[in-house]
Design an enzyme around this catalytic site. Structure first.
Site, PDB file in Angstrom:
ATOM      1  N   SER A   1       4.801   2.846   8.073  1.00 12.73           N
ATOM      2  CA  SER A   1       4.627   1.363   6.645  1.00 12.73           C
ATOM      3  C   SER A   1       5.649   0.420   6.233  1.00 12.73           C
ATOM      4  CB  SER A   1       2.980   1.433   5.787  1.00 12.73           C
ATOM      5  OG  SER A   1       2.178   1.488   6.653  1.00 12.73           O
TER       6      SER A   1
ATOM      7  N   GLY B   1     -11.871 -21.488   0.445  1.00 15.24           N
ATOM      8  CA  GLY B   1     -13.056 -21.204  -0.032  1.00 15.24           C
ATOM      9  C   GLY B   1     -13.939 -21.910   1.079  1.00 15.24           C
ATOM     10  N   VAL B   2     -14.005 -21.056   1.974  1.00 15.93           N
ATOM     11  CA  VAL B   2     -15.582 -20.644   3.082  1.00 15.93           C
ATOM     12  C   VAL B   2     -15.357 -19.656   4.166  1.00 15.93           C
ATOM     13  CG1 VAL B   2     -14.671 -23.157   3.545  1.00 15.93           C
ATOM     14  CG2 VAL B   2     -13.636 -22.205   5.100  1.00 15.93           C
TER      15      VAL B   2
ATOM     16  N   HIS C   1       0.495  -0.879   0.360  1.00 18.02           N
ATOM     17  CA  HIS C   1       0.142  -0.183  -0.280  1.00 18.02           C
ATOM     18  C   HIS C   1      -0.119   1.361  -0.195  1.00 18.02           C
ATOM     19  CE1 HIS C   1       0.235  -0.205   4.880  1.00 18.02           C
ATOM     20  NE2 HIS C   1       0.192   1.176   4.633  1.00 18.02           N
TER      21      HIS C   1
ATOM     22  N   ASP D   1       0.315  -7.616   1.515  1.00 21.79           N
ATOM     23  CA  ASP D   1       0.399  -6.785   1.707  1.00 21.79           C
ATOM     24  C   ASP D   1       2.174  -6.196   2.123  1.00 21.79           C
ATOM     25  OD1 ASP D   1      -0.161  -4.052   1.856  1.00 21.79           O
ATOM     26  OD2 ASP D   1       0.242  -3.010   3.973  1.00 21.79           O
TER      27      ASP D   1
END
Length: 374
Positions: free
Chosen positions: A202, A253-254, A93, A125
């Site tokens: 950051s 995928g849950v 970012h 990130d």
């Protein structure tokens, strides 16, 4: 008394901070390094007997100010650190708005270098930059492959509020935190610290007193809560970004939620532990294998209580195991409680599909996170 350009810059930065959410990256209106140039002058007397001073001297030469030129004069700044003879790590970012040739690095000795973006990974990130020639004194910092101890002393190095070559001190306040990412998937295994983290930090390193990198600073929530991306996750992602230009995250995928006492009673658990499957993504690896809860049927839905024999007490543990111990193509064994009975099922993980969400600013408060989709 006259005001120098440097003094005016500091005042602009400090005024801007008042309206800035407390995330590690700091947006500014130009790509210039508009910060106080006091990195070397603040390094102190060589006679000071302090472990913090010693660590600072050994590591600060490898910490950089990252300035970014974006479209229409926009941009931002953050921090980063050297990991080898050519590469610097920072947050995605921090550099995601950079135009070609729009990333400049300033080292603590005031030398500048132009950097190119090797690759980025919005899901963790993380981003890797390349520098053709490092200045003297900038050597690679070691990223450890272990979880820090809660209560361990740590230091945050970087450029808070655009003030270069700064240090703050604290302890590890927690591990296995779940943080939001700007693309809809959560970042697992994060480190919480009470070391001061402000806009501009950051991408900088969270280091031990031995100068080892424990994490990559991500965001701050308030004066005593900061977060860093785990070194264990960074050690999986960064080499792949350098070698392949991308990193493939495993995908189950849950959607899940913690098991509270009411849910535990409804599904037949003796104690409130594990995670309830609330959603199964169509055509995902879990589709047809795991059963989601049905709101109109109390007690329905699988509760995941273990993965590959490792107990799962909450969603953080499930996310961390998937992120740190598995890869696409691996088959994992899930122990689930279904209709009051415990059984085992196998799921072969796939590569996480590309997010359909736009990259959005990271929330200032890491508690504001989207639903988990391991």
């Amino acid at each position: 008394m006259g005001v120098t350009p440097d003094q005016r810059t500091r005042r602009r930065v400090l005024r801007a901070v008042g309206a800035t959410a407390a995330i590690g990256g700091l947006g500014v209106g130009s790509s210039a390094a508009q910060n106080g140039q006091d990195g070397q002058s603040g390094q102190g007397d060589d006679g000071v007997d302090s472990p913090y001073t010693a660590t600072y001297r050994d590591t600060i030469g490898s910490v950089v100010l990252v300035t970014v030129s974006g479209p229409r004069g926009g941009g931002g700044l953050g921090s980063g650190f050297v990991i080898d003879e050519q590469h610097v790590v920072t947050n995605n970012h921090v550099v995601q708005s950079a135009t070609e040739g729009g990333v400049e690095l300033q080292f603590s000795n005031e030398e500048w270098r132009t950097a190119s973006i090797v690759a980025t990974d919005p899901y963790s990130d993380l981003a890797v930059l390349r520098v053709e020639e490092l200045p003297d004194g900038a050597s690679g910092l070691s990223i450890v492959d272990r979880e820090p101890a809660i209560g361990q002393e740590v230091l945050v190095l970087g450029n808070p509020l655009g003030l270069d070559a700064s240090i703050s001190q604290g302890i590890v306040s927690g591990v296995d935190r779940v943080l939001p990412s700007p693309v809809g998937f959560s970042i697992p295994a994060a480190i919480q610290t009470d070391a001061s983290v402000n806009p501009g930090n950051s991408g900088g390193p969270l280091v031990s007193l031995e100068g080892e990198v424990l994490g990559v600073v991500f965001a701050g929530a308030d004066q005593t809560i900061g977060f860093a991306i785990s070194s264990r996750l960074a050690n999986r992602v960064i080499p792949a970004l350098i070698e392949d230009g991308t990193y493939e995250h495993p995908f189950l995928g849950v959607g899940v939620q913690p098991v509270v006492p009411d849910i535990a009673e409804a599904v037949g658990l003796e104690s409130a532990t594990g995670v309830l499957v609330t959603e199964v993504v169509p055509n995902a690896p879990a589709d047809g294998v795991l059963q989601p809860a049905v709101p109109t049927r109390p007690g329905s839905g699988d509760v995941i209580v273990a993965i590959d024999g490792e107990e799962v007490q909450n969603q953080s543990q499930l996310l961390s195991y998937l992120a740190l111990e598995t890869s696409p193509g691996d088959t994992v064994e899930l122990t689930v409680v279904r209709d009051g009975e415990q059984e085992s099922v196998e799921v072969t993980l796939e590569t996480r599909p590309e997010s359909q969400l736009p990259q959005t600013p990271i929330p200032g408060t890491p508690g504001e996170r989207p639903p988990t989709e391991p």
